[in-house]
Design an enzyme around this catalytic site. Structure first.
Site, mmCIF file in Angstrom:
data_model
loop_
_atom_site.group_PDB
_atom_site.id
_atom_site.type_symbol
_atom_site.label_atom_id
_atom_site.label_comp_id
_atom_site.label_asym_id
_atom_site.label_seq_id
_atom_site.Cartn_x
_atom_site.Cartn_y
_atom_site.Cartn_z
ATOM 1 N N GLU A 220 0.293 0.893 -13.645
ATOM 2 C CA GLU A 220 0.604 -0.003 -12.519
ATOM 3 C C GLU A 220 -0.727 -0.351 -11.872
ATOM 4 O O GLU A 220 -1.275 0.435 -11.105
ATOM 5 C CB GLU A 220 1.542 0.701 -11.529
ATOM 6 C CG GLU A 220 2.878 1.146 -12.116
ATOM 7 C CD GLU A 220 3.834 -0.018 -12.372
ATOM 8 O OE1 GLU A 220 3.593 -1.125 -11.848
ATOM 9 O OE2 GLU A 220 4.814 0.176 -13.113
ATOM 10 N N CYS B 163 -1.069 -3.944 -3.411
ATOM 11 C CA CYS B 163 -1.464 -4.477 -4.724
ATOM 12 C C CYS B 163 -0.855 -5.836 -5.023
ATOM 13 O O CYS B 163 -1.446 -6.649 -5.718
ATOM 14 C CB CYS B 163 -1.085 -3.491 -5.818
ATOM 15 S SG CYS B 163 0.669 -3.086 -5.806
HETATM 16 P P1 NAD Z 1 -8.198 4.165 -7.889
HETATM 17 O O1 NAD Z 1 -8.134 3.630 -9.268
HETATM 18 O O2 NAD Z 1 -9.506 4.320 -7.234
HETATM 19 O O3 NAD Z 1 -7.510 5.605 -7.812
HETATM 20 C C1 NAD Z 1 -6.208 5.838 -8.298
HETATM 21 C C2 NAD Z 1 -6.123 7.234 -8.812
HETATM 22 O O4 NAD Z 1 -7.026 7.428 -9.895
HETATM 23 C C3 NAD Z 1 -6.471 8.294 -7.775
HETATM 24 O O5 NAD Z 1 -5.485 9.309 -7.815
HETATM 25 C C4 NAD Z 1 -7.829 8.807 -8.212
HETATM 26 O O6 NAD Z 1 -8.049 10.168 -7.912
HETATM 27 C C5 NAD Z 1 -7.821 8.598 -9.707
HETATM 28 N N1 NAD Z 1 -9.167 8.365 -10.240
HETATM 29 C C6 NAD Z 1 -10.176 7.682 -9.644
HETATM 30 N N2 NAD Z 1 -11.263 7.648 -10.446
HETATM 31 C C7 NAD Z 1 -10.941 8.308 -11.574
HETATM 32 C C8 NAD Z 1 -11.637 8.616 -12.796
HETATM 33 N N3 NAD Z 1 -12.888 8.221 -13.018
HETATM 34 N N4 NAD Z 1 -10.987 9.312 -13.746
HETATM 35 C C9 NAD Z 1 -9.701 9.705 -13.550
HETATM 36 N N5 NAD Z 1 -8.999 9.451 -12.413
HETATM 37 C C10 NAD Z 1 -9.595 8.778 -11.446
HETATM 38 O O7 NAD Z 1 -7.217 3.206 -7.068
HETATM 39 P P2 NAD Z 1 -6.976 3.182 -5.516
HETATM 40 O O8 NAD Z 1 -8.262 2.850 -4.843
HETATM 41 O O9 NAD Z 1 -6.232 4.397 -5.058
HETATM 42 O O10 NAD Z 1 -5.973 1.949 -5.400
HETATM 43 C C11 NAD Z 1 -6.413 0.620 -5.378
HETATM 44 C C12 NAD Z 1 -6.106 -0.094 -6.656
HETATM 45 O O11 NAD Z 1 -4.818 0.243 -7.126
HETATM 46 C C13 NAD Z 1 -6.081 -1.606 -6.476
HETATM 47 O O12 NAD Z 1 -6.646 -2.209 -7.596
HETATM 48 C C14 NAD Z 1 -4.604 -1.920 -6.382
HETATM 49 O O13 NAD Z 1 -4.282 -3.241 -6.717
HETATM 50 C C15 NAD Z 1 -4.032 -0.920 -7.345
HETATM 51 N N6 NAD Z 1 -2.645 -0.617 -7.016
HETATM 52 C C16 NAD Z 1 -1.675 -0.999 -7.893
HETATM 53 C C17 NAD Z 1 -0.352 -0.752 -7.584
HETATM 54 C C18 NAD Z 1 0.764 -1.176 -8.498
HETATM 55 O O14 NAD Z 1 1.885 -0.729 -8.294
HETATM 56 N N7 NAD Z 1 0.531 -2.016 -9.484
HETATM 57 C C19 NAD Z 1 -0.022 -0.093 -6.397
HETATM 58 C C20 NAD Z 1 -1.046 0.291 -5.554
HETATM 59 C C21 NAD Z 1 -2.353 0.031 -5.872
#
Ligand code: NAD
Length: 467
Positions: free
Chosen positions: A222, A256
Site C-alpha cells: 500500500e 496518502c
Molecule cells: P515509510 O516508508 O518511511 O515507513 C513505513 C514503514 O517502513 C515504517 O514502519 C518504517 O519503520 C519502515 N521502514 C522505513 N525504512 C525502512 C527500511 N529501510 N527498511 C525496512 N523498513 C523500513 O513511510 P511513512 O513515512 O510512514 O509514510 C509515508 C508514505 O506512505 C507516503 O508515501 C504515503 O503516501 C504512504 N502511505 C500509503 C498508504 C496507503 O494505504 N497506500 C497509507 C499511508 C501512507
C-alpha cells in the site's frame, strides 16, 4: 489523566524467537477454529474501547490530531471494521462451490476452501497509526493467520498504545508487536513469512518487495501516489474548493490518497482560488494555527522536507504559507505553479501543500495526469458527469472519487489499494479477509468412478483412445 506507555525498541536479538513462537502457534492450528478468531476480534474491540483515551492522547501527541479526526479515522473506524468482520466471518470463511465447472467434472465435487496463508508480517505507516496497523491485522485474524505487527516508529506514542492494546487483548502466542525502525524491520524481513503486508513509501516498498522476492513471499504493498485533481470549466468552484481543502487539511494533509496537485481550467482558476480563500476562512475562522481542528506535521524531518519543497518551487503562494518549525505547524498552502516539472508536482508532498496548475482544457489535464504518474493511488475529477467519465476512461489509478477528494476511501468496506507503482493488492471489508486467505481448490474423486476413469492409465491402447 491517562499515562501513555513508553515506546521501546524491541531487542533485535529477540526478534527471531518471537517470530518462531508465533509461527509455532500457526503450525499447531491454534488460529484455525472460527470461534478462536471471533474471540480474538471481540477482545481487540474491547481493547480499543478500554483504551480510547490513550489512543486519542497518543494521536494528539504524535500528529496533533484533533480528537474528532482520531475518533472517526482511527477508533470508530477500527471498531466498526471488527464488528463488520465478526458479523460476516462465517460467510467469508465458508467453502465455496466452484463455478464454471464442466458437467462431467462436477462428480468430483470441486470446491474452494478458505485457507489461512500462515504467519504474516504487517508493517504500518505513521499517518493513521492505528487504522493502518489494525486494519490489516483484523483481516489477518479473521483469515486465521498468526501475525507480527511493526507499527511506524515515527508515531511512537500510538505505536506504544498499539502494543499495549495487543498485549492486553490478544493471545500473545499468536499476535505480537515488534517496535523499531530500520534495524528491527530488517531483522524482521530476515525471518520466514507467508505474507508481508506493507504500508508506506514506494522507496521502502521496493526494499520490502526485493527482500520478499528472495523467498517468493507474497506481498501486499500500500504505497504513495502523486494523485491529481482536475477541475474543468464546468465544475462548481465553491464545491471543489471546500472538498479539496478538506482533503488537504484532514490530518494536516498527511494522507496518502489526498490530491498531490490540482489542475484547473484557466477559465475556472480565479473563481476557484477565490473560493479556496473563503473556504479556509470558514474552516478556521481564528486561523489554522489557533484552531483545535488542525493537526501538525509528524516530525522535524518531514517538516523540513515540506518546507524545502515550497522553497524549491518556482511557484507563487496564493493561499497560506505560514510555517513554524518549533510547533511543526504548516498552514494549508496553495501554490500556483507554471510547470509540471515544478518540485511540488514532481514529488509527493504528503502534507498540507497544494500546487495548482492552470490548464487549457480537459485533454491537456488528462495528458499531464498520465505523464506525472501513470498509476497514482487516487484521482479526483470535478466537472460534468461526461467529463468525469472521460477522465476515468483515459487514465488509470488505484481508486477515484468524482466531485470529491478521496471520499471513495472513506467507505470502510470498499476494497482499497493501489495499482502499478502505487501498490498491489487490496484490503478493507471482505478484501481484508481475502488478502490473508489462500483459495484452495479441492476435489474428491469418487471411488465408484474408477471404471470410467481408467481411460487415463497407460497403456494408451487403441480401444481407450476410441472411448
Ligand atoms: P515509510 O516508508 O518511511 O515507513 C513505513 C514503514 O517502513 C515504517 O514502519 C518504517 O519503520 C519502515 N521502514 C522505513 N525504512 C525502512 C527500511 N529501510 N527498511 C525496512 N523498513 C523500513 O513511510 P511513512 O513515512 O510512514 O509514510 C509515508 C508514505 O506512505 C507516503 O508515501 C504515503 O503516501 C504512504 N502511505 C500509503 C498508504 C496507503 O494505504 N497506500 C497509507 C499511508 C501512507
Amino acid at each position: 489523566m491517562t499515562t501513555l506507555p513508553p515506546f521501546e525498541h524491541t531487542r533485535v536479538e529477540d526478534i527471531a524467537s518471537t517470530v518462531k513462537t508465533v509461527r509455532a502457534s500457526f503450525l499447531a492450528h491454534k488460529t484455525r477454529p472460527l470461534e478462536f478468531r471471533l474471540v480474538q476480534l471481540r477482545k481487540l474491540y474491547w481493547g480499543l474501547k478500554d483504551n480510547e483515551n490513550l489512543v486519542l492522547e497518543a494521536c494528539k501527541k504524535d500528529l496533533g490530531k484533533p480528537a474528532f479526526e482520531t475518533y472517526l479515522t482511527e477508533l470508530s473506524w477500527c471498531m466498526n471494521d471488527i464488528v463488520f468482520m465478526s458479523n460476516n466471518l462465517a460467510r467469508f470463511a465458508k467453502d465455496e462451490v466452484a463455478e464454471d465447472i464442466p458437467f462431467t467434472n462436477k462428480l468430483l465435487g470441486p470446491r474452494i476452501v478458505k485457507d489461512p496463508l500462515g504467519t504474516v508480517l504487517i508493517i504500518g505507516a505513521y499517518n493513521f497509526p492505528i487504522q493502518l496497523s489494525l486494519g490489516p491485522l483484523i483481516g489477518a485474524i479473521a483469515a486465521g493467520c498468526t501475525a507480527v505487527l511493526k507499527p511506524s516508529e515515527s508515531s511512537p506514542h500510538a505505536a506504544a498504545v498499539l502494543q499495549k492494546i495487543i498485549a492486553q487483548s490478544l493471545d500473545p502466542s499468536c499476535y505480537t508487536c515488534i517496535q523499531g525502525a530500520v534495524p528491527e524491520t530488517t531483522a524482521l524481513l530476515d525471518q520466514k513469512w507467508d505474507k508481508i503486508f506493507y504500508t508506506g513509501s514506494a522507496g521502502v516498498g521496493t526494499i520490502i518487495a526485493k527482500k520478499a522476492a528472495e523467498t517468493l513471499t507474497p506481498v501486499t504493498l500500500e504505497l504513495g501516489g502523486r494523485n491529481p485533481a482536475i477541475i474543468t470549466k464546468n465544475a462548481d468552484p465553491r464545491l471543489a474548493a471546500r472538498r479539496l481543502l478538506w482533503a488537504k487539511t484532514m490530518n494536516a494533509g498527511q494522507v496518502c490518497v489526498s490530491q498531490n496537485f490540482t489542475m484547473v481550467d484557466k477559465e475556472m482558476l480565479q473563481p476557484f482560488l477565490k473560493e479556496c480563500k473563503v473556504a479556509l476562512q470558514e474552516f478556521y475562522p481564528q486561523g489554522a494555527r489557533q484552531s483545535p481542528d488542525y493537526g501538525r506535521i509528524v516530525n522535524l524531518r518531514q517538516f523540513q522536507r515540506l518546507k524545502k519543497m515550497v522553497d524549491d518551487s518556482n511557484g507563487k503562494i496564493v493561499l497560506g504559507g505560514t510555517m513554524d518549525e518549533a510547533d511543526l505547524f504548516i498552514e494549508p498552502t496553495f501554490v500556483l505553479v507554471d510547470s509540471v516539472q515544478d518540485s511540488m508536482i514532481k514529488d509527493e508532498s504528503f502534507g498540507p501543500l497544494l500546487p495548482i496548475l492552470a490548464i487549457e482544457n480537459l485533454d491537456e489535464a488528462i495528458a499531464i495526469a498520465n505523464e506525472v504518474h501513470d498509476t497514482p493511488l487516487g484521482l479526483y475529477p470535478f466537472g460534468t458527469k461526461a467529463e468525469m467519465e472521460k477522465v476515468l476512461s483515459q487514465t488509470r489509478s488505484g481508486g477515484a472519487s468524482f466531485n470529491d477528494g478521496f471520499f471513495h476511501a472513506s467507505i470502510p468496506t470498499l476494497a482499497f489499494g493501489g495499482v502499478g507503482s502505487s501498490g498491489s493488492g487490496a484490503y478493507r471489508g471482505k478484501a481484508s479477509f481475502d488478502c490473508f486467505t489462500h483459495r484452495r481448490s479441492v476435489t474428491r474423486t469418487p471411488t465408484w468412478l474408477e471404471g470410467m476413469l481408467d481411460v487415463r492409465y497407460p497403456p494408451y491402447t487403441l480401444a481407450k483412445q476410441k472411448k
